[in-house]
Design an enzyme around this catalytic site. Structure first.
Site, PDB file in Angstrom:
ATOM      1  N   HIS A 135       0.838  -1.202   0.000  1.00 45.53           N
ATOM      2  CA  HIS A 135       0.000   0.000   0.000  1.00 45.53           C
ATOM      3  C   HIS A 135       0.874   1.254   0.000  1.00 45.53           C
ATOM      4  CE1 HIS A 135      -3.623   2.380   1.313  1.00 45.53           C
ATOM      5  NE2 HIS A 135      -2.654   3.172   1.751  1.00 45.53           N
ATOM      6  N   GLU A 136       1.841   1.293   0.925  1.00 44.43           N
ATOM      7  CA  GLU A 136       2.727   2.459   1.018  1.00 44.43           C
ATOM      8  C   GLU A 136       3.653   2.546  -0.190  1.00 44.43           C
ATOM      9  OE1 GLU A 136       2.282   4.806   3.116  1.00 44.43           O
ATOM     10  OE2 GLU A 136       0.722   3.658   4.153  1.00 44.43           O
ATOM     11  N   HIS A 152       1.923   4.531  -2.903  1.00 42.09           N
ATOM     12  CA  HIS A 152       2.102   5.969  -2.742  1.00 42.09           C
ATOM     13  C   HIS A 152       3.508   6.393  -3.195  1.00 42.09           C
ATOM     14  CE1 HIS A 152      -1.647   6.549  -0.653  1.00 42.09           C
ATOM     15  NE2 HIS A 152      -1.309   5.771   0.368  1.00 42.09           N
TER      16      HIS A 152
END
Length: 403
Positions: free
Chosen positions: A64-65, A68
């Site tokens: 998820h990170e 980003h």
């Protein structure tokens, strides 16, 4: 005491695990290891399944990170690190995106990865030949990723949904600061609602789940408040100029006096000012520094005048009275200067500005009380207080203005 452990790097981005993350590792392992249906079906294997699920959760948050991070790197923005901690993960991105459209891409990238993992893992869990324990774990992690997607899209900072809201308001109002303000206030409201709901749930229904929801609300409230504080600093900086922050902390001396006379008259003073400017015939001749005096042989001090070592005002680092405070802060840091000279439109000295003057001006603008002793300490040390990232905030304001 060490809080973060570096566990490697992925695509050149340092990866850290905060000590608080091990609480999640323990809670997930224990809760699934003791889950009645799992324990009755697989016995002690349920503990290994719980541990495996915790590691897959670790991988999900990391991806998820990473979503980003890759979106930011695609815009030429450096990613300093990814850290996993109690409430999830955070990618430390060097600076803001330049446009609301780019900010939206970075914000939405993480939830899109989580939703993609939900679809992928759901499909894998349905493979008939997959061992039952593996299918159960895979399906459970798929559901967790769906929850992560939906939870992160709640429209309040510091969640991804808050970043999306910030980008939308930024686009509509053409103001990044207004975008942050709206998203931060939304995050504070949602934080208070989560705390209230969690405490009520803890008192009347389920203590552990209630306190956990309240803890998440407290985390959101605290971080939204931090975003608000940064926005306050940005607005204060935008409203101030070098003239608002400068101090007349200097002395004008006769450019015709000898170096010896200057040293004996002024440098032995107990409370001497940090800056001296030489002048003659009603005109400034330049800045006089102790370092330049030391470069001259002592035998010449009796005969050489101050004008010999005075640096012309237009050749030294300086700003104008009307220069935005953000630019003065940026120049202080970029050139690693103890102070800047502030000039009038007529090229005369209006004052000087250092980091203590910057903090005092911003504090006055925000109605905050900062003790004279702290201002003096900042002046002497030439450093802002820990955690007060004025340099990076000023740089982001300048970059936004140039975009």
């Amino acid at each position: 005491m060490q809080s973060n452990w570096r566990v490697g790097a992925i695509l050149g981005i340092p990866l850290f695990v905060d000590s608080s993350w091990f609480i999640i590792l323990l809670l997930v392992t224990v809760s699934y290891g003791l889950e009645p249906s799992w324990h009755s079906a697989w016995g002690n294997l349920a503990w290994a399944m719980g541990f495996g699920l915790a590691l897959l959760l670790f991988a999900s948050v990391l991806l998820h990170e990473l979503g980003h991070s890759l979106a930011a790197k695609g815009q030429g923005i450096a990613v300093n690190s990814i850290t996993l901690f109690l409430f999830g993960g955070i990618a430390s991105i060097d600076k803001e995106s330049k446009t609301p459209e780019d900010a939206l891409k970075v914000a939405i990238a993480g939830p899109l990865v989580s939703f993609g993992l939900f679809l992928l893992l759901t499909g894998i869990s349905q493979i008939p030949s997959l061992p039952t324990p593996v299918g159960v774990i895979t399906g459970s992690v798929a559901q967790i990723n769906l929850v992560l997607t939906l939870f992160n899209m709640i429209p309040g900072l510091p969640l991804d949904g808050g970043q999306v809201l910030k980008a939308v308001v930024w686009k509509v109002t053409d103001s990044r600061i207004k975008g942050i303000r709206w998203a931060a206030r939304s995050g504070q409201l949602l934080g208070w609602l989560a705390i209230t709901f969690g405490l009520v749930m803890a008192l009347f229904y389920q203590a552990f789940s209630g306190f956990w929801i309240a803890a998440i609300g407290w985390f959101a409230l605290r971080n939204a408040a931090a975003y608000n504080q940064v926005t306050n600093l940005q607005e204060a900086m935008l409203a101030l100029t070098a003239a608002d922050a400068m101090a007349r902390d200097f002395k004008v001396v006769d450019a015709g006096m000898s170096l010896r006379q200057f040293a004996d008259t002024y440098l032995l003073e107990e409370n001497r000012p940090p800056a001296y400017f030489a002048a003659s015939e009603g005109r400034y001749r330049g800045l006089v520094t102790v370092e330049d005096m030391r470069a001259i042989e002592r035998s010449q001090w009796e005969t050489l005048p101050l004008s010999h070592i005075a640096k012309p005002l237009l050749s030294i680092p300086s700003v104008r009275e009307g220069t935005p405070l953000t630019e003065a802060i940026d120049q202080l840091e970029d050139l690693q200067l103890p102070r800047l000279t502030v000039l009038t439109p007529a090229d005369a000295v209006a004052g000087t500005i250092d980091r203590g003057d910057v903090v005092r001006a911003i504090a006055d603008r925000l109605g905050l009380r900062v003790s004279p002793a702290m201002i003096q300490r900042i002046k002497e040390e030439g450093q802002y207080p820990p955690g007060l990232q004025l340099s990076s905030i000023a740089k982001s304001v300048i970059e936004e203005a140039r975009a």
